[in-house]
Design a protein around this motif. Structure first.
Motif, short mmCIF file in Angstrom:
data_model
loop_
_atom_site.label_atom_id
_atom_site.label_comp_id
_atom_site.label_asym_id
_atom_site.label_seq_id
_atom_site.Cartn_x
_atom_site.Cartn_y
_atom_site.Cartn_z
N VAL A 100 -3.80 1.72 -8.15
CA VAL A 100 -4.42 1.37 -6.87
C VAL A 100 -5.19 0.06 -7.01
O VAL A 100 -5.34 -0.69 -6.06
CB VAL A 100 -5.35 2.51 -6.40
CG1 VAL A 100 -6.07 2.14 -5.11
CG2 VAL A 100 -4.56 3.79 -6.21
N ILE A 115 0.84 -1.20 0.00
CA ILE A 115 0.00 0.00 0.00
C ILE A 115 0.88 1.25 0.00
O ILE A 115 0.63 2.20 -0.74
CB ILE A 115 -0.97 -0.01 1.20
CG1 ILE A 115 -1.92 -1.21 1.07
CG2 ILE A 115 -1.74 1.29 1.31
CD1 ILE A 115 -2.73 -1.50 2.30
N LYS A 116 1.93 1.22 0.80
CA LYS A 116 2.85 2.35 0.85
C LYS A 116 3.54 2.55 -0.50
O LYS A 116 3.70 3.67 -0.98
CB LYS A 116 3.89 2.14 1.95
CG LYS A 116 4.79 3.32 2.16
CD LYS A 116 5.72 3.10 3.33
CE LYS A 116 6.61 4.31 3.51
NZ LYS A 116 7.51 4.16 4.65
N LYS A 117 3.96 1.44 -1.15
CA LYS A 117 4.60 1.53 -2.46
C LYS A 117 3.67 2.16 -3.49
O LYS A 117 4.09 2.97 -4.31
CB LYS A 117 5.02 0.15 -2.95
CG LYS A 117 6.19 -0.44 -2.21
CD LYS A 117 6.47 -1.84 -2.73
CE LYS A 117 7.45 -2.56 -1.84
NZ LYS A 117 7.63 -3.96 -2.23
N VAL A 118 2.40 1.77 -3.45
CA VAL A 118 1.42 2.30 -4.40
C VAL A 118 1.23 3.80 -4.17
O VAL A 118 1.21 4.59 -5.12
CB VAL A 118 0.07 1.54 -4.30
CG1 VAL A 118 -1.01 2.25 -5.08
CG2 VAL A 118 0.25 0.12 -4.78
N LEU A 119 1.09 4.21 -2.90
CA LEU A 119 0.91 5.62 -2.60
C LEU A 119 2.12 6.45 -2.99
O LEU A 119 1.99 7.57 -3.49
CB LEU A 119 0.59 5.81 -1.11
CG LEU A 119 -0.76 5.26 -0.64
CD1 LEU A 119 -0.88 5.39 0.87
CD2 LEU A 119 -1.90 5.95 -1.34
N MET A 120 3.30 5.92 -2.77
CA MET A 120 4.53 6.65 -3.06
C MET A 120 4.87 6.68 -4.56
O MET A 120 5.71 7.45 -4.99
CB MET A 120 5.71 6.05 -2.29
CG MET A 120 5.53 6.10 -0.79
SD MET A 120 5.30 7.76 -0.15
CE MET A 120 6.97 8.31 -0.09
N SER A 121 4.19 5.84 -5.35
CA SER A 121 4.52 5.76 -6.78
C SER A 121 3.93 6.90 -7.60
O SER A 121 4.24 7.05 -8.77
CB SER A 121 4.03 4.43 -7.35
OG SER A 121 2.62 4.46 -7.52
N ARG A 122 3.05 7.70 -6.98
CA ARG A 122 2.38 8.81 -7.66
C ARG A 122 1.67 8.35 -8.92
O ARG A 122 1.89 8.84 -10.02
CB ARG A 122 3.38 9.91 -7.99
CG ARG A 122 3.99 10.51 -6.75
CD ARG A 122 4.88 11.63 -7.10
NE ARG A 122 5.43 12.17 -5.87
CZ ARG A 122 6.43 13.02 -5.84
NH1 ARG A 122 6.99 13.44 -6.94
NH2 ARG A 122 6.86 13.46 -4.69
N ASN A 123 0.83 7.33 -8.75
CA ASN A 123 -0.02 6.76 -9.79
C ASN A 123 0.72 5.99 -10.88
O ASN A 123 0.12 5.65 -11.89
CB ASN A 123 -0.91 7.84 -10.43
CG ASN A 123 -1.93 8.36 -9.45
OD1 ASN A 123 -2.37 7.64 -8.56
ND2 ASN A 123 -2.29 9.62 -9.59
N VAL A 160 -3.80 -3.10 -5.43
CA VAL A 160 -4.02 -3.36 -4.00
C VAL A 160 -5.38 -4.04 -3.81
O VAL A 160 -5.51 -5.00 -3.06
CB VAL A 160 -3.95 -2.06 -3.18
CG1 VAL A 160 -4.29 -2.32 -1.73
CG2 VAL A 160 -2.57 -1.44 -3.31
#
Length: 106
Positions: A58, A46-54, A61
């Motif tokens: 999503v 979840i953190k990786k997805v949020l930090m990837s800037r789209n 997840v």
């Protein structure tokens, strides 16, 4: 030295791969180059997805959210072979076609 079970599926000319190792299930496809631990869900995902800037969708997840009965079935599977048969059954229900199943030594 453990065994790995690698499952390769296709749907609409897309290739999806699953890897079963020590009752952990990993996933990868053409867009997502690295293996992602999907069951049990990797808390860092979840953190990786949020930090990837789209860059990482999503949807990745949410793709592996399981209902209580599905989670119980995965938890109660006795070994990796049983887990792989559950994955094959679930994938076929979603319209995926099993292309290859490989057993590999680690």
């Amino acid at each position: 030295m453990g065994k790995l079970i690698k499952l390769v599926f296709t749907i609409n000319r897309e290739t999806l791969q699953f890897l079963v190792k020590d009752k952990y299930i990993y996933y990868t496809d053409r867009k997502w180059k690295n293996w992602v631990q999907c069951i049990p869900k990797d808390p860092a995902l979840i953190k990786k997805v949020l930090m990837s800037r789209n860059k990482i969708p999503v949807m990745l997840v949410r793709l592996f959210d399981l209902s209580e009965s599905e989670q119980k079935e995965y938890d109660e599977a006795p070994d990796d072979e049983a887990l792989s048969s559950i994955i094959v059954r679930d994938a076929k229900l979603k319209g995926l076609i099993l292309v290859r199943k490989d057993l590999e030594n680690e």
